[in-house]
Design an enzyme around this catalytic site. Structure first.
Site, mmCIF file in Angstrom:
data_model
loop_
_atom_site.group_PDB
_atom_site.id
_atom_site.type_symbol
_atom_site.label_atom_id
_atom_site.label_comp_id
_atom_site.label_asym_id
_atom_site.label_seq_id
_atom_site.Cartn_x
_atom_site.Cartn_y
_atom_site.Cartn_z
ATOM 1 N N HIS A 99 0.877 -1.250 0.070
ATOM 2 C CA HIS A 99 -0.062 0.141 0.204
ATOM 3 C C HIS A 99 0.873 1.259 0.180
ATOM 4 C CE1 HIS A 99 -3.854 -1.999 0.811
ATOM 5 N NE2 HIS A 99 -3.122 -3.015 1.619
ATOM 6 N N ALA A 128 9.111 -23.090 6.816
ATOM 7 C CA ALA A 128 7.837 -22.603 7.424
ATOM 8 C C ALA A 128 7.634 -21.291 8.333
ATOM 9 C CB ALA A 128 7.536 -23.942 8.721
ATOM 10 N N ALA A 147 13.442 -21.271 8.247
ATOM 11 C CA ALA A 147 12.021 -21.036 8.883
ATOM 12 C C ALA A 147 11.955 -19.855 9.370
ATOM 13 C CB ALA A 147 11.588 -22.110 9.768
ATOM 14 N N THR A 152 13.568 -9.413 2.547
ATOM 15 C CA THR A 152 13.255 -8.033 2.369
ATOM 16 C C THR A 152 14.207 -7.795 0.947
ATOM 17 O OG1 THR A 152 15.208 -7.481 3.613
ATOM 18 C CG2 THR A 152 12.815 -7.314 4.682
#
Length: 173
Positions: A99, A128, A147, A152
Protein backbone atom coordinates in the site's frame (compact mmCIF):
# COMPACT_ATOMS: atom_id res chain seq x y z
CA UNK A 1 -0.48 -19.36 -16.17
CA UNK A 2 -3.64 -18.61 -14.28
CA UNK A 3 -5.34 -15.23 -14.13
CA UNK A 4 -7.76 -14.32 -11.39
CA UNK A 5 -11.22 -13.59 -12.72
CA UNK A 6 -13.90 -13.92 -10.07
CA UNK A 7 -14.78 -17.51 -11.01
CA UNK A 8 -11.23 -18.79 -10.42
CA UNK A 9 -10.95 -16.80 -7.18
CA UNK A 10 -14.15 -18.46 -5.98
CA UNK A 11 -12.86 -21.90 -7.01
CA UNK A 12 -9.62 -21.38 -5.10
CA UNK A 13 -11.48 -20.14 -2.01
CA UNK A 14 -13.64 -23.28 -2.06
CA UNK A 15 -10.73 -25.64 -2.71
CA UNK A 16 -8.71 -24.00 0.08
CA UNK A 17 -11.43 -24.60 2.64
CA UNK A 18 -11.11 -27.22 5.35
CA UNK A 19 -13.84 -29.29 3.68
CA UNK A 20 -11.37 -30.40 1.02
CA UNK A 21 -8.89 -31.58 3.66
CA UNK A 22 -10.92 -34.76 4.08
CA UNK A 23 -8.84 -37.63 2.61
CA UNK A 24 -11.10 -38.52 -0.34
CA UNK A 25 -11.48 -34.85 -1.30
CA UNK A 26 -7.73 -34.04 -1.20
CA UNK A 27 -7.43 -35.77 -4.56
CA UNK A 28 -10.27 -33.64 -5.96
CA UNK A 29 -8.48 -30.50 -4.73
CA UNK A 30 -5.15 -31.47 -6.30
CA UNK A 31 -6.79 -32.37 -9.61
CA UNK A 32 -8.61 -29.01 -9.61
CA UNK A 33 -5.36 -27.12 -9.05
CA UNK A 34 -3.59 -29.20 -11.72
CA UNK A 35 -6.31 -28.27 -14.20
CA UNK A 36 -6.31 -24.59 -13.15
CA UNK A 37 -2.52 -24.33 -13.54
CA UNK A 38 -2.38 -26.71 -16.51
CA UNK A 39 0.25 -28.83 -14.77
CA UNK A 40 0.76 -32.55 -14.50
CA UNK A 41 2.19 -32.28 -10.98
CA UNK A 42 1.24 -29.82 -8.21
CA UNK A 43 0.33 -30.74 -4.65
CA UNK A 44 -1.65 -28.23 -2.58
CA UNK A 45 -2.65 -28.81 1.04
CA UNK A 46 -5.61 -27.20 2.83
CA UNK A 47 -6.04 -23.57 3.89
CA UNK A 48 -3.95 -22.32 0.94
CA UNK A 49 -4.89 -18.96 -0.53
CA UNK A 50 -3.83 -17.69 -3.95
CA UNK A 51 -4.63 -13.99 -3.79
CA UNK A 52 -4.89 -11.49 -6.63
CA UNK A 53 -7.51 -9.31 -4.99
CA UNK A 54 -5.69 -6.01 -5.53
CA UNK A 55 -5.23 -6.55 -9.24
CA UNK A 56 -7.90 -8.09 -11.49
CA UNK A 57 -5.25 -9.01 -14.07
CA UNK A 58 -3.01 -10.68 -11.46
CA UNK A 59 -1.34 -13.83 -12.67
CA UNK A 60 0.59 -16.77 -11.34
CA UNK A 61 2.68 -19.25 -13.31
CA UNK A 62 3.81 -22.47 -11.66
CA UNK A 63 6.38 -25.03 -12.73
CA UNK A 64 6.26 -28.79 -12.24
CA UNK A 65 6.39 -30.64 -8.93
CA UNK A 66 5.47 -27.61 -6.82
CA UNK A 67 4.45 -28.47 -3.25
CA UNK A 68 2.34 -26.00 -1.25
CA UNK A 69 1.86 -26.93 2.42
CA UNK A 70 -1.08 -25.90 4.58
CA UNK A 71 -1.75 -22.30 5.57
CA UNK A 72 0.24 -20.73 2.70
CA UNK A 73 -0.81 -17.32 1.33
CA UNK A 74 0.52 -16.45 -2.14
CA UNK A 75 -0.27 -12.89 -3.21
CA UNK A 76 0.16 -12.56 -6.96
CA UNK A 77 -1.19 -9.01 -7.38
CA UNK A 78 2.14 -7.98 -8.92
CA UNK A 79 2.61 -11.29 -10.76
CA UNK A 80 4.19 -14.45 -9.40
CA UNK A 81 6.28 -16.98 -11.33
CA UNK A 82 7.28 -20.21 -9.58
CA UNK A 83 9.82 -22.63 -11.08
CA UNK A 84 10.00 -26.42 -10.90
CA UNK A 85 10.40 -28.37 -7.66
CA UNK A 86 9.65 -25.46 -5.32
CA UNK A 87 8.40 -26.16 -1.79
CA UNK A 88 6.36 -23.68 0.23
CA UNK A 89 6.38 -24.99 3.81
CA UNK A 90 3.52 -24.42 6.27
CA UNK A 91 2.46 -20.87 6.94
CA UNK A 92 4.57 -19.16 4.26
CA UNK A 93 3.39 -15.69 3.20
CA UNK A 94 4.42 -14.15 -0.14
CA UNK A 95 3.47 -10.56 -0.96
CA UNK A 96 3.87 -8.86 -4.35
CA UNK A 97 2.08 -5.62 -3.58
CA UNK A 98 2.23 -2.89 -0.99
CA UNK A 99 0.00 0.00 0.00
CA UNK A 100 1.26 3.48 -0.84
CA UNK A 101 1.40 5.68 2.26
CA UNK A 102 3.71 8.57 1.34
CA UNK A 103 1.10 11.36 1.22
CA UNK A 104 0.33 12.32 4.84
CA UNK A 105 -2.56 14.54 3.69
CA UNK A 106 -4.51 11.66 2.12
CA UNK A 107 -5.84 8.56 3.88
CA UNK A 108 -3.57 5.59 3.12
CA UNK A 109 -6.52 3.60 1.76
CA UNK A 110 -6.94 6.15 -1.03
CA UNK A 111 -3.30 6.14 -2.15
CA UNK A 112 -3.39 2.96 -4.20
CA UNK A 113 -0.90 0.11 -4.41
CA UNK A 114 2.54 -0.52 -5.80
CA UNK A 115 3.18 -3.92 -7.34
CA UNK A 116 6.39 -5.86 -7.90
CA UNK A 117 6.56 -9.08 -9.93
CA UNK A 118 8.33 -11.93 -8.13
CA UNK A 119 10.19 -14.84 -9.73
CA UNK A 120 10.97 -17.86 -7.57
CA UNK A 121 13.36 -20.00 -9.59
CA UNK A 122 13.55 -23.83 -9.53
CA UNK A 123 14.69 -26.02 -6.61
CA UNK A 124 13.82 -23.44 -3.91
CA UNK A 125 12.72 -24.42 -0.40
CA UNK A 126 10.91 -21.75 1.62
CA UNK A 127 10.86 -22.72 5.30
CA UNK A 128 7.81 -22.71 7.58
CA UNK A 129 6.45 -19.34 8.62
CA UNK A 130 8.71 -17.36 6.30
CA UNK A 131 7.54 -14.08 4.80
CA UNK A 132 8.65 -12.69 1.45
CA UNK A 133 7.88 -8.98 1.38
CA UNK A 134 6.98 -6.74 -1.56
CA UNK A 135 9.84 -5.29 -3.64
CA UNK A 136 11.66 -8.66 -3.65
CA UNK A 137 11.98 -9.44 -7.35
CA UNK A 138 13.81 -12.77 -7.36
CA UNK A 139 14.57 -15.83 -5.26
CA UNK A 140 17.49 -17.51 -7.05
CA UNK A 141 17.70 -21.12 -8.18
CA UNK A 142 18.50 -23.62 -5.42
CA UNK A 143 18.05 -21.11 -2.59
CA UNK A 144 16.86 -22.15 0.87
CA UNK A 145 15.00 -19.73 3.12
CA UNK A 146 15.15 -20.73 6.80
CA UNK A 147 11.99 -21.11 8.87
CA UNK A 148 10.58 -17.86 10.21
CA UNK A 149 12.73 -15.67 7.97
CA UNK A 150 11.62 -12.30 6.64
CA UNK A 151 12.96 -11.79 3.12
CA UNK A 152 13.33 -8.09 2.25
CA UNK A 153 15.65 -8.29 -0.76
CA UNK A 154 16.70 -10.59 -3.59
CA UNK A 155 18.08 -14.01 -2.65
CA UNK A 156 21.04 -15.12 -4.78
CA UNK A 157 21.17 -18.61 -6.34
CA UNK A 158 22.16 -21.50 -4.04
CA UNK A 159 22.36 -19.27 -0.97
CA UNK A 160 20.90 -20.20 2.41
CA UNK A 161 19.29 -17.26 4.18
CA UNK A 162 17.71 -16.93 7.61
CA UNK A 163 16.64 -14.31 10.13
CA UNK A 164 14.74 -11.05 10.28
CA UNK A 165 15.71 -9.50 7.97
CA UNK A 166 17.01 -12.58 6.15
CA UNK A 167 20.79 -12.65 5.66
CA UNK A 168 23.03 -15.15 3.95
CA UNK A 169 24.23 -17.78 6.43
CA UNK A 170 25.69 -20.24 3.93
CA UNK A 171 25.69 -21.60 0.39
CA UNK A 172 24.70 -24.91 -1.15
CA UNK A 173 27.58 -26.68 -2.85
Amino acid sequence: MIRFPRMKQAMMAIMGSGFFSLPPLQTVRNISYRLAFNLPSIKVRDRVWFDGVHEPSASITMGNKVYVQEGVHLDCSGGLTVGDMVTFSSGVRVFTHNHNVEDALRPWRLQGHSKTPLVIESDVWIGAGSIILPNVRKIGKGAIIGAGSVVTKEVTPYSIVAGNPAKIIGHRK
